[in-house]
Design a protein around this motif. Sequence first.
Motif, mmCIF file in Angstrom:
data_model
loop_
_atom_site.group_PDB
_atom_site.id
_atom_site.type_symbol
_atom_site.label_atom_id
_atom_site.label_comp_id
_atom_site.label_asym_id
_atom_site.label_seq_id
_atom_site.Cartn_x
_atom_site.Cartn_y
_atom_site.Cartn_z
ATOM 1 N N UNK A 545 -5.930 2.769 -1.911
ATOM 2 C CA UNK A 545 -6.018 1.671 -1.020
ATOM 3 C C UNK A 545 -6.410 2.267 0.248
ATOM 4 N N UNK A 546 -7.175 1.685 0.969
ATOM 5 C CA UNK A 546 -7.528 1.975 2.520
ATOM 6 C C UNK A 546 -7.351 0.765 3.079
ATOM 7 N N UNK A 547 -6.697 0.990 4.269
ATOM 8 C CA UNK A 547 -6.484 0.111 5.361
ATOM 9 C C UNK A 547 -6.993 0.391 6.716
ATOM 10 N N UNK A 548 -7.663 -0.710 7.109
ATOM 11 C CA UNK A 548 -8.292 -0.379 8.367
ATOM 12 C C UNK A 548 -7.504 -0.127 9.479
ATOM 13 N N UNK A 549 -6.154 -0.248 9.718
ATOM 14 C CA UNK A 549 -5.360 0.016 10.653
ATOM 15 C C UNK A 549 -4.249 1.219 10.676
ATOM 16 N N UNK A 550 -4.237 1.724 9.309
ATOM 17 C CA UNK A 550 -3.377 2.990 9.358
ATOM 18 C C UNK A 550 -3.796 4.009 8.480
ATOM 19 N N UNK A 551 -5.042 3.808 7.679
ATOM 20 C CA UNK A 551 -5.376 4.627 6.675
ATOM 21 C C UNK A 551 -5.302 4.370 5.152
ATOM 22 N N UNK A 552 -5.158 5.570 4.339
ATOM 23 C CA UNK A 552 -5.000 5.545 3.044
ATOM 24 C C UNK A 552 -3.738 5.457 2.273
ATOM 25 N N UNK A 553 -3.501 5.221 1.204
ATOM 26 C CA UNK A 553 -2.424 5.242 0.083
ATOM 27 C C UNK A 553 -2.657 5.371 -1.065
ATOM 28 N N UNK A 554 -2.149 6.214 -1.761
ATOM 29 C CA UNK A 554 -2.420 6.394 -3.409
ATOM 30 C C UNK A 554 -0.790 6.182 -3.947
ATOM 31 N N UNK A 555 -0.778 5.460 -4.910
ATOM 32 C CA UNK A 555 0.311 4.904 -5.445
ATOM 33 C C UNK A 555 0.276 5.171 -7.029
ATOM 34 N N UNK A 556 0.960 6.166 -7.836
ATOM 35 C CA UNK A 556 1.033 6.191 -9.137
ATOM 36 C C UNK A 556 2.261 5.774 -9.613
ATOM 37 N N UNK A 557 1.979 5.595 -11.184
ATOM 38 C CA UNK A 557 3.030 5.077 -12.242
ATOM 39 C C UNK A 557 2.887 5.704 -13.516
ATOM 40 N N UNK A 558 4.268 6.059 -13.803
ATOM 41 C CA UNK A 558 4.110 6.422 -15.177
ATOM 42 C C UNK A 558 5.242 5.560 -16.241
ATOM 43 N N UNK A 559 4.938 4.979 -17.287
ATOM 44 C CA UNK A 559 5.864 4.499 -17.997
ATOM 45 C C UNK A 559 6.073 4.990 -19.469
ATOM 46 N N UNK A 560 7.139 4.830 -20.064
ATOM 47 C CA UNK A 560 7.407 5.503 -21.577
ATOM 48 C C UNK A 560 7.880 4.242 -22.411
ATOM 49 N N UNK A 561 7.851 3.860 -23.356
ATOM 50 C CA UNK A 561 8.735 2.997 -24.268
ATOM 51 C C UNK A 561 8.441 3.784 -25.732
ATOM 52 N N UNK A 562 9.734 3.946 -26.399
ATOM 53 C CA UNK A 562 10.113 4.393 -27.539
ATOM 54 C C UNK A 562 10.650 3.475 -28.608
#
Length: 862
Positions: A545-562
């Motif tokens: 994501x890029x915000x015009x007021x403070x800059x960028x952010x990257x958010x990852x997520x990992x999930x597993x189900x067995x």
Amino acid sequence: MYRKTLLASAVLTALVSPLHAAEQDQSIERIQVTGSHIKRTDMEGPSPVLYIDASQIANSGARDLGELLKKLPVSGAGSFTPQGNDSDSTANGAAGVSLRGLGADSTLVLLNGRRIAVNAFAQGIDTAFVDINSIPVSAIARIDILKDGASAIYGSDAIAGVVNIILKEDFEGTEINASIGDTKDGGGAEKSASLLWGHGDEKAHTTVILDYFKRDETFYSDRDYSKNANQSSRGGSDLRSSSGNPGSYIPATIGSDGSITPKSDIYNWQADANCPADDDIGTYCLFNYAPWMTMNPATERMGLILNHRQQLTDSISGFMEANVQHSRSDVHGAPSPSFGEFYITADNPLFTSGEAINPFPGEDLTMRRRTTEAGARHKQMESDNQRLVFGLDGQVAEIDWELSYTYSRSRNHEYGKTGFVQSTRLQEAINSGEFNPFSPTQDPDVIDDISVHTTRSGRSVTQAWDGQISGAAFALPGGDAQYALGVEYRKEEIEDNPDELFLRGEVFGTEATTAYGSRDQYSVYTEFSLPLIEKLEAQLAVRYEHYSDFGNNTSPKIGLQYRPTDSLMLRGSWGKAFRAPSLVQLGLGPTQESPGLIDTARCALTGADEDCQPQERTVELSGNPDLKPEKSDSYNLGIVWQPVDALELVLDYWNYDQKGLISTDTQYRLNQYNAGIAQSTFDVIREPSSGGVPGRIFRIVDQYQNLGGQKTDGIDLDSRYHLDTQYGAFQFSYLLTWVNSFKEIKADGTERDLAGKWRHPKWRWNASLDWTLNDWSATARVNYISKYDDDIDAGATGTVDSFTTLDTNVSYQGFKNLKLTLGANNLFDEEPPFSAADFMGYDTETHSSQGRFAYVKASYRF
């Protein structure tokens, strides 16, 4: 707008064309669940989701969404309803939900999977939130509560999780609902009505919902335990205000510019000679403001919801959502108080004519006095919420696609009807002798002249264009990998405009905010569901994501189900989340608040109650354009076990670590300041010192900062059991949340565990039993909140006891098309447990003061 929509279409078309989709079994229906952009064949995934359907909502007896969600165990500190609203509240009549106690601004609220504009007026000056009470319960088909961080899926604000409210859209026929109810102890009577209509065929479907709700006002004087701010008879403190009528006086130096400096280094405050003995403590004439104040505001809401879906071609559908809601609330507060803002000179005509006697002959005076002659402060709030969604979706070459535009607006108005006094007019009236502070009565014409009507208006707008594709990507040993890929553009704006009197600081003894801001945000996200082997599936997601007021952010997520067996599933998820600084926190103009603060510098030297007990202090607060986002790491480990069809057990361990918390924490910063530790953008202005003792605090200047953080972990248990017998069908359910720790982390790294402390009970649970037999049905639900320590920061050292209530109802639908329900919430009329932290004698954010509420409902469908 047209160019951005066209750009999104072009990008998606370019992405779709080279992708090849694998063969899918068309006989298995795939559905999209909260927490994923990928359609699934079952509701359970790697992340824990709590589902609440329309029948459960009806059985709960809740009349609005704020009441319903606040009772859930997953809801924690920071959830709020209109309870406790008064003339000093900054978001009267609204309600917000705070999952895990991490804050209403850290809980993302969605409507049909899309964002809603935040309330134009922030809660507690800076907390941006969605007013969940603007969504009528009669329109809700289901509520999905995603109980882990989800910024990789949904973006900002999803630190604690997501509340996704799904509206009814496939209703058939016509249904009319009406209900009335009242409390045992007075105040809070309610009435509501709704009309649902729906019709469609294989080509189109339309659902229309009309809703009306009204609740009467409740005052603190309507409850025995809260009618007096002097709680000493219940083991608490005398929390009456030091600004009373008659007032209290002290000599002061009056500057040529009208500035006032009390001579507290020479004199002590002295109560007016006419102060009643019960209110005179030698220095101040105290005031019991409890009888004047609203416990629950009068509320009236009405709204219209329209959902329509149209099959345009064999592979393309169009859809539209339109929501309009109007709300009005009325709250009352004690008459306006002054704490040294006014003066009376030694040569005032009142003294020279003998109409009044100067308690300090020959001295100019300042005063603490409440203008009861002008009456209680009465605010009326009106809010209008509009939301419009247009979209297209369909399928091409086995690829699902969707394009949509969302416009959401919250418009708020606040009107000060009575009890508000213009400071310049009052000072002029004192100077001329027209207003006599020493008299119990005043000329009505003078009161009319100094009284003013105030206004405040606010607007919050969110516009979003988004596009998404999803489908099968490639083959894996466990099956076809599924993907989702999307882009979004969002624009946010907010305004909070008090009138000129507030801006010039000429309405004393009350609070208002001013804020302006806007920003643009772009994001691109992708998600994969990977069946690595037959029983093991992984979820991978990332969002930039890029915000015009403070800059960028990257958010990852990992999930597993067995799934080792058909009846057992093990799951886990980990992800990073963030919350962008709210536009209010960035753009708040100088705003005054009056928190209860302890002056640690003077307390150590005087030991006096006025220094060692929380007292209202004037704090001038402002936004900070240099704020950074709050960030969080969270993970969840869980077991889902269904040993037989009738029984399901779900156990989850959750853990959150939030950093860069945006806060003022004025008490902490004041403590640091008093200890000689420099605090940027923080200052304390005091009265003159005397005998080595710092003068009393006159004003504090503070600003929002990224201060410290918070960590919390615990366990959720969700169990359900169904039993069919000759005596009817029984459905047992039990929801529990246990908080192992909730650590508050200060800017210097010091930690304090709040679990089991003020507003952070370690245990919350609901146990319910539903029964049906032929035309009869009944529900009983027990709500439990465990004990916790009282607010030590407010000088309360005791324990707030546990709170258990029983909600129950019974229904009969043996009449044609008609269903009748009789019910009662808090059947045994349990009072909220005692707290010594504030004048009302209980914790308004955690416990309900409603008491027993009995109601009847009728539903007719044809």
